[in-house]
Motif scaffolding. Sequence first.
Motif, PDB file in Angstrom:
ATOM      1  N   ASN A   1       0.815  -1.217   0.000  1.00  0.00           N
ATOM      2  CA  ASN A   1       0.000   0.000   0.000  1.00  0.00           C
ATOM      3  C   ASN A   1       0.853   1.272   0.000  1.00  0.00           C
ATOM      4  OD1 ASN A   1      -2.756  -0.644  -0.263  1.00  0.00           O
ATOM      5  ND2 ASN A   1      -2.782  -1.465   1.817  1.00  0.00           N
ATOM      6  N   LYS A   2       2.028   1.204   0.592  1.00  0.00           N
ATOM      7  CA  LYS A   2       2.937   2.351   0.541  1.00  0.00           C
ATOM      8  C   LYS A   2       3.360   2.621  -0.897  1.00  0.00           C
ATOM      9  CE  LYS A   2       7.225   4.136   2.525  1.00  0.00           C
ATOM     10  NZ  LYS A   2       8.368   3.862   3.456  1.00  0.00           N
TER      11      LYS A   2
ATOM     12  N   LYS B   1       0.252   3.888  -3.061  1.00  0.00           N
ATOM     13  CA  LYS B   1      -0.212   5.246  -2.754  1.00  0.00           C
ATOM     14  C   LYS B   1       0.374   6.268  -3.723  1.00  0.00           C
ATOM     15  CE  LYS B   1      -0.862   8.383   1.177  1.00  0.00           C
ATOM     16  NZ  LYS B   1      -0.580   8.598   2.621  1.00  0.00           N
ATOM     17  N   LYS B   2       1.568   6.004  -4.235  1.00  0.00           N
ATOM     18  CA  LYS B   2       2.201   6.907  -5.199  1.00  0.00           C
ATOM     19  C   LYS B   2       1.378   7.017  -6.477  1.00  0.00           C
ATOM     20  CE  LYS B   2       6.729   5.202  -3.645  1.00  0.00           C
ATOM     21  NZ  LYS B   2       7.942   4.452  -4.086  1.00  0.00           N
TER      22      LYS B   2
ATOM     23  N   GLY C   1      -2.042   6.679  -6.463  1.00  0.00           N
ATOM     24  CA  GLY C   1      -3.429   6.952  -6.117  1.00  0.00           C
ATOM     25  C   GLY C   1      -4.257   5.696  -5.963  1.00  0.00           C
TER      26      GLY C   1
ATOM     27  N   PHE D   1      -4.871   1.678  -3.816  1.00  0.00           N
ATOM     28  CA  PHE D   1      -4.661   0.910  -2.588  1.00  0.00           C
ATOM     29  C   PHE D   1      -5.126  -0.520  -2.792  1.00  0.00           C
ATOM     30  CE2 PHE D   1      -9.123   1.600  -2.071  1.00  0.00           C
ATOM     31  CZ  PHE D   1      -9.599   0.709  -1.108  1.00  0.00           C
TER      32      PHE D   1
ATOM     33  N   ILE E   1      -7.926   5.175  -4.499  1.00  0.00           N
ATOM     34  CA  ILE E   1      -8.153   5.649  -3.134  1.00  0.00           C
ATOM     35  C   ILE E   1      -9.426   6.501  -3.120  1.00  0.00           C
ATOM     36  CG2 ILE E   1      -7.267   7.118  -1.283  1.00  0.00           C
ATOM     37  CD1 ILE E   1      -4.446   6.337  -2.202  1.00  0.00           C
TER      38      ILE E   1
ATOM     39  N   THR F   1      -8.128  11.921   9.393  1.00  0.00           N
ATOM     40  CA  THR F   1      -7.342  10.711   9.133  1.00  0.00           C
ATOM     41  C   THR F   1      -6.736  10.130  10.398  1.00  0.00           C
ATOM     42  OG1 THR F   1      -6.807  11.448   6.892  1.00  0.00           O
ATOM     43  CG2 THR F   1      -5.386   9.768   7.857  1.00  0.00           C
TER      44      THR F   1
END
Length: 463
Positions: free
Chosen positions: A120-121, A124-125, A127, A129, A215, A310
């Motif tokens: 997921n890291k 995330k780049k 957009g 997940f 996301i 968040t």
Amino acid sequence: MATTEELIKALADVLAADQISENETVRELHGKDESYHAMKLPDIVVFPKNTEEVSAVMKVSDRFDVPVVPFGLGSSLEGHVIPAKGGITIDFSLMDRVLDVRAEDFLVTVQPGVTRTKLNKELKKHGLFFSVDPGADATLGGMVATNASGTTSVKYGVMRDQVRDLEVVLADGTVIHTGNLAAKSASGLHLNGLFVGSEGILGCFTEITLRVYGIPEFMMAARASFPTVHDAVEAVVSILQAGIPIARVELVDEMSMRQVNAYADTDYAERPTLFLEFHGNEAGLAQDVEFMKDIVADHSCEDIAFESDTAARNQLWDARHNLAYSYITSNPGKKLMVTDVCLPISELAGAVDHARDVISTLDMPAGIVGHVGDGNFHVLLMMDMNDPDEIAKADELNEKIVHYALERGGTCTGEHGVGTGKQKYQQQEHGESLLVMQKIKQALDPKNLLNPGKVISVETEAD
């Protein structure tokens, strides 16, 4: 069977010296998982770096008739990675690369040692997940092996729904692919479905292609407390029947809420509670939330609080994910048993009530949690492994919960898998279909070398 020295010599022809270990500490780390099942050490642990090396190890296993057990992080709960017959454990921790992100196709290809949070890291780049969230930061290989699910399965589905293709090394070292990159196919048998959830008894995964998602524009979490567990479960059923697109809905009973507060230093109401989350656009979610508030009010909801920040949302879900560890740290010297059944939604409230009735007869720390949006719930029970009476009570609790589920069209395991702990229920759950499973196992692994003693019982001449 070959001696350890002969095996090491054969493995040294295909792996570097630092990829082979017979160190006792290393073997102990690979002789257990997070379950209460007894430790059993492998003879050798190997650390391959690519598909070719896994295939070579499997060929050594086949040549010497030595069992092989795949290993991710050891976070399983039914003894899946415990090498029941010794042999070689294949640790996939060095195969931890994200190989390809196809953002336009919403696909990603990874090696089996990649963890959920690492993936997921990286996503995330772009957009994106990955949706499946079992709580533990498990490896993707282990999650595929057990058909993991978790908090988000009510909206996005379980692991089997996300797998587009697998690269699998079979018992004789042959490498196959089980699918392709297309969104659908009517060609051939559905091998993805066969291998997902196979728990290492049919082959070793070396590459995994998964579906991923954009996301969401907006996320909102909620915490709703109720006078009884039954009220909370019935509220979930009504929310689902109303068609509200909920992303997560988790049940935490009052005992477990006390654990949450003690472990996470929160001050949540210590009542049966639903943790909920909604994904979508802000305007649409506002309407869904108002509708949901009316529904839970009809089921005697005592209090409801919302979080869109968040950090606050993360605190809520961290508290839920760390619940099992809070039980463990609060009961030193005891071992955690986690039951795991899944039923039709219409049967869920009765099943939870039944579980609470059984728990009330035990003088043991226990709570109920669950991914109730898809009919899956767990009892977290702490027991003293040196006390035969407590072990017997725990086994009886598990038996009663499983039989209740099976008698109502449910399953003995919704997400943790079979391993050794749920093997005894396979005949009752599957009937004649179990014979089909045994024939598939025998066809793909005729020597019974792949994680023997797990999921289904088969006999070979060597046995």
